[in-house]
Design a protein around this motif. Structure first.
Motif: not given
Length: 154
Positions: A125-154
């Motif tokens: 589980p990943i959860s981030m909170q901060a004012q003024n989030i415009q972009k999220i990058t998810l990276s895994s060098l030399d790996g496979q990366l999958v996400i689901y259950n994607i949520r965001f809020g105002f």
């Protein structure tokens, strides 16, 4: 406004199960205020990448191990479940490109001494909170990366 999730005015969960497997995901959720780069949707065949609920996940492709999420309006909350075959980093940026938050998975997912048979920890589980989030990058060098259950809020 407080930065507590319970104080958010609106939380949106992306309906990725409504997409067709292997579709490139870019503007499908633009009406909800989110755009993706380097992302495809799929139903995993590898049991390590299965989501806890639902059928579909978003995967970094064609470039492995990278997903970029851009918001049309700034958000103050982002969350997802992540599975990566390697060490992964999630970063939140403001509209000036300043890093607001960083989350990193453990470098070694298991205590197995034979790294060739080591398996990734699924559904972190990943959860981030901060004012003024415009972009999220998810990276895994030399790996496979999958996400689901994607949520965001105002």
């Amino acid at each position: 406004m407080s930065d507590k999730v319970t104080d958010l005015k609106k939380i949106i969960e992306l309906p990725i199960d409504s997409l067709r497997s292997f579709d490139v995901v870019e503007e499908q959720f633009s009406d909800l205020g989110v755009l993706f780069t380097n992302t495809v949707v799929l139903q995993p065949s590898n049991s390590l990448y299965l989501p806890k609920f639902g059928k579909m996940v978003l995967m970094g492709a064609p470039q492995n191990g990278l997903i970029e999420v851009n918001f049309t309006l700034p958000v103050i909350y982002f969350a997802c479940s992540l599975t990566s075959s390697q060490h992964a980093t999630v970063r939140a940026f403001d509209d000036d490109g300043k890093t607001l938050c960083v989350f990193e998975t453990e470098k070694s997912n298991h205590e197995n001494p034979d790294s060739l048979v080591s398996q990734p920890t699924p559904n972190i589980p990943i959860s981030m909170q901060a004012q003024n989030i415009q972009k999220i990058t998810l990276s895994s060098l030399d790996g496979q990366l999958v996400i689901y259950n994607i949520r965001f809020g105002f």
